[in-house]
Structure formats: structure tokens, C-alpha cells
Design a protein around this motif. Structure first.
Motif, PDB file in Angstrom:
ATOM      1  N   PRO A  62       0.818  -1.217   0.000  1.00  0.00           N
ATOM      2  CA  PRO A  62       0.000   0.000   0.000  1.00  0.00           C
ATOM      3  C   PRO A  62       0.852   1.267   0.000  1.00  0.00           C
ATOM      4  O   PRO A  62       1.907   1.328   0.630  1.00  0.00           O
ATOM      5  CB  PRO A  62      -0.814  -0.115   1.298  1.00  0.00           C
ATOM      6  CG  PRO A  62      -0.047  -1.067   2.157  1.00  0.00           C
ATOM      7  CD  PRO A  62       0.637  -2.016   1.222  1.00  0.00           C
ATOM      8  N   VAL A  63       0.377   2.258  -0.720  1.00  0.00           N
ATOM      9  CA  VAL A  63       1.074   3.539  -0.820  1.00  0.00           C
ATOM     10  C   VAL A  63       0.065   4.670  -0.715  1.00  0.00           C
ATOM     11  O   VAL A  63      -1.135   4.485  -0.895  1.00  0.00           O
ATOM     12  CB  VAL A  63       1.841   3.656  -2.156  1.00  0.00           C
ATOM     13  CG1 VAL A  63       3.021   2.714  -2.197  1.00  0.00           C
ATOM     14  CG2 VAL A  63       0.910   3.411  -3.344  1.00  0.00           C
ATOM     15  N   GLU A  64       0.571   5.839  -0.410  1.00  0.00           N
ATOM     16  CA  GLU A  64      -0.252   7.030  -0.291  1.00  0.00           C
ATOM     17  C   GLU A  64       0.617   8.239  -0.606  1.00  0.00           C
ATOM     18  O   GLU A  64       1.840   8.186  -0.486  1.00  0.00           O
ATOM     19  CB  GLU A  64      -0.842   7.139   1.122  1.00  0.00           C
ATOM     20  CG  GLU A  64      -1.631   8.393   1.432  1.00  0.00           C
ATOM     21  CD  GLU A  64      -2.852   8.595   0.538  1.00  0.00           C
ATOM     22  OE1 GLU A  64      -2.999   7.887  -0.474  1.00  0.00           O
ATOM     23  OE2 GLU A  64      -3.659   9.478   0.840  1.00  0.00           O
ATOM     24  N   VAL A  65       0.000   9.329  -1.026  1.00  0.00           N
ATOM     25  CA  VAL A  65       0.746  10.544  -1.332  1.00  0.00           C
ATOM     26  C   VAL A  65       0.919  11.372  -0.072  1.00  0.00           C
ATOM     27  O   VAL A  65      -0.051  11.687   0.632  1.00  0.00           O
ATOM     28  CB  VAL A  65       0.026  11.373  -2.420  1.00  0.00           C
ATOM     29  CG1 VAL A  65       0.734  12.714  -2.620  1.00  0.00           C
ATOM     30  CG2 VAL A  65       0.002  10.609  -3.740  1.00  0.00           C
ATOM     31  N   GLN A  66       2.159  11.723   0.223  1.00  0.00           N
ATOM     32  CA  GLN A  66       2.520  12.630   1.305  1.00  0.00           C
ATOM     33  C   GLN A  66       3.003  13.939   0.673  1.00  0.00           C
ATOM     34  O   GLN A  66       3.153  14.011  -0.554  1.00  0.00           O
ATOM     35  CB  GLN A  66       3.625  11.994   2.158  1.00  0.00           C
ATOM     36  CG  GLN A  66       3.259  10.655   2.767  1.00  0.00           C
ATOM     37  CD  GLN A  66       2.178  10.772   3.817  1.00  0.00           C
ATOM     38  OE1 GLN A  66       2.076  11.788   4.505  1.00  0.00           O
ATOM     39  NE2 GLN A  66       1.362   9.727   3.948  1.00  0.00           N
TER      40      GLN A  66
END
Length: 359
Positions: A62-66
Motif C-alpha cells: 500500500p502507498v499514499e501521497v505525502q
């Protein structure tokens, strides 16, 4: 004799396209090109560019934008969902645009090294800084891309798939010029053997029988597939629109084609390119600017490819089969008018390769 999934005098796009209307982009791709492709539309926002699309393909990572960009997280975030939604919408549009289509079709995805240089670990450093993390990302991407390929095959059963792995960051990875997450340092260079192994993991996931040189094994595998034997039937190529493309490494990893910006090729590249051509590797040559500019006559556009072929001493009759013309890189920075004109110019210039390759 046709040794490739496309016919003579073929042109295609590279990846990105201007605007936000994915259906219009697909209409242009299928209307202007002998090898249509699935465009990426970065103007739609987070998740719609090359890195976002690569993030959407990752499996169980899983990834997300920071604020600093994409980062590995404990669970998928809304930006990862948005990237996935963009991809599904594009595939739905592709299925609609390709109703009844039979022929070559190109799709593209971010490669493991470019993705590893863009995505950060949980603690903030880049995936590229951790060999184990690179391995995990590579395996996740390989599985996700294999699923993506099968989805496209199901949606467009008449397609002869060309899968482009985008690795514009690979030369920097090898040279040790990729900045750390802080921007104050540079990450250590990766050994070519390791780089080739990781890239090969992704290529073999979509084209298990990929020969490191030439296309004869691929052709044999296609014959086996027709008789009921198992093979993906995918023709893998690697795109690198950066100087110092490592051609020998790409061949070793299993690439059956190179996609490059013609203007970035130097005389020192020609020995490696000549060896690749002799082995049957295809060339996707970027010959038209990817941003708004006056387009020259199609004969002028085709000339660098013809001259390269002549300098290397190959039979002119093979030029239009083994060389595919494209824009220099993606078209996201162009106006829609120029983007459409650029693809049409590539199509017409490709015909010059067939009609008069000796001049």
C-alpha cells in the motif's frame, strides 16, 4: 516475412497525452496510429501520471501521497484509490474504443527502478536506498503488471500486446545521481547486474519466454501458444528518454525492443544498437518533438532513422519492419492540437521508411 506483432511502416505513441478526456485521447490513438496505445493523462491530477499508475499496479504494497510524494504506508490511502480509479476508467474506455479491434496494441507501465527512485519508505528515505525494499517493490510490481496485462487481453482479445516498461530513471540509478529524499545527497549507484536482474523480474512476469536477444524464440513461443502450449504472447520493450541508455543491460533483462529519443543517441551508442538490431531487437525511435513546435516535412522526420540504419549497414528492406516511429517522449506538455498532429506525423513518416528507405 513479419517478425513482429506489428506490420511494416508502424507508428505509435509513448505514453502521456494532454488534457483530461480519456475517451478523446483513445479516439486519437486509434484514429491516427497503426499501433494504438493506452494514453496516460497526467492533467487529471494525482494518480494519473506515470508514477501514480505504477503505484496503482502494486500488489499488497500500500502507498499514499505525502507532501514529499508517494510513500509506502500501512494501508492504501485515497490517492492510491484515485490512481486505481483512473486506471479502471481508462481500461473501460479502451474496451469501448477497441471493440472488434485486431492488431498491435501498446500499453505501458513504470519500471521498477524509476518507481523505486520516486516512492519513499515509511521512514522517509526512498525505496531505492534499501535493496530489500527494491526487491519487494519489484515483485509487487511484477505481479500487478501481469494482472494488468491479463485484464487488457480479456478486454481486447484481438490485440497483439506490446508492453512498454518506462525506465527514464535507470541511467541515474546506475550512475548514482538519484537524490536522497532530503535532496542533500545522492543514493549509491546500483550494480548493472542487479539492475538487470530486477528489470528482468518484471519482464519475465509478463513474457516468461522472453529471449535476451532476438525474436526467434518469441516466434516459436507464439506457434506453441497457437497449438495450445502456454505463453504470454507479449512483446516487451523498454522506454528510456534519458541520455546514457544502457542498451546491453536492457537486452540482458529480456527487452525485445528499445524505445528512445532519437536526438539523445550518440555515436558511442551505435555499436550496442547495431548488435541489438542484428539480434532482432526492435527500435522505437522518437523523432517528433513532444511539445508544441513546428513539425517538419515527413521526409525530414524520417531521415534520422534512415541515416542510422544506413550507417549501421543493414538491409534497407528491414527498416520499416524493425523500426517503429514515435514522438520523442510523452505528449503531456503539448497542446491537444500538436499532440494529434505529432502522432499523425509519425504515422506518415513511418510510411517513408517503407516507400523509400534507401534515400
Amino acid at each position: 516475412m513479419n517478425d513482429y506483432p506489428w506490420g511494416e511502416a508502424t507508428a505509435t505513441g509513448v505514453g502521456s497525452y494532454p488534457g483530461e478526456d480519456h475517451l478523446e485521447a483513445l479516439r486519437v490513438a486509434f484514429g491516427e496510429l497503426s499501433m494504438p496505445y493506452l494514453p496516460e493523462l497526467p492533467a487529471r491530477g494525482v494518480g494519473a501520471d506515470m508514477i501514480g499508475r505504477g503505484a496503482a499496479l502494486l500488489v499488497e504494497l500500500p502507498v499514499e501521497v505525502q507532501p514529499s510524494g508517494w510513500r509506502v504506508t500501512d494501508r492504501p490511502g485515497r490517492d492510491a484509490k484515485r490512481a486505481r480509479d483512473h486506471l479502471i476508467r481508462d481500461l473501460d474506455g479502451l474496451e469501448e474504443a477497441a471493440q472488434g479491434y485486431e492488431g498491435p496494441l501498446k500499453i505501458q507501465a513504470c519500471g521498477p527502478w524509476t518507481l523505486a527512485g520516486a516512492v519513499e519508505l515509511r521512514h522517509g528515505d526512498k525505496v531505492l536506498s534499501d535493496a530489500g525494499a527494491v526487491r519487494d517493490l519489484t515483485e509487487s510490481l511484477a505481479e500487478g503488471l501481469a494482472r494488468h496485462v491479463e485484464d487488457v487481453r480479456r478486454r481486447v482479445p484481438g490485440a497483439r500486446l506490446v508492453v512498454q516498461i518506462d525506465e527514464p530513471g535507470l541511467p541515474g540509478v546506475l550512475a548514482g545521481t538519484v537524490p536522497t529524499a532530503s535532496g542533500f545527497g545522492r543514493l549509491r549507484p546500483v550494480e548493472p547486474v542487479i539492475a538487470g536482474e530486477r528489470l528482468g523480474t518484471v519482464i519475465s512476469a509478463i513474457a516468461p519466454s522472453a529471449p535476451p536477444s532476438g525474436t526467434q524464440a518469441w516466434l516459436a513461443a507464439r506457434s506453441e501458444e497457437a497449438s495450445g502450449e502456454t505463453d504470454s504472447g507479449v512483446f516487451p520493450i523498454v522506454h528510456c528518454c534519458a541520455p546514457r541508455t544502457p542498451f546491453d543491460l536492457l537486452r540482458t533483462a529480456g527487452a525485445r525492443g528499445f524505445s528512445v529519443d532519437m536526438s539523445l543517441l550518440r555515436s558511442r551508442d551505435e555499436d550496442a544498437i547495431g548488435e541489438a538490431i542484428e539480434a532482432g531487437v526492435a527500435l522505437f525511435l522518437g523523432v517528433v518533438p513532444g511539445t508544441d513546435a513546428r513539425l517538419p516535412d515527413v521526409g525530414v522526420i524520417a531521415k534520422p532513422a534512415i541515416e542510422l540504419w544506413r550507417r549501421l549497414g543493414f538491409d534497407p528492406a528491414g527498416l520499416a519492419r524493425q523500426v517503429v516511429l514515435t514522438p520523442a517522449c510523452g505528449l503531456a506538455g503539448a497542446s491537444p492540437r500538436h499532440a494529434k498532429a505529432a502522432l499523425a506525423a509519425c504515422r506518415e513518416a513511418a510510411r517513408v521508411l517503407r516507400e523509400d528507405p534507401g534515400e
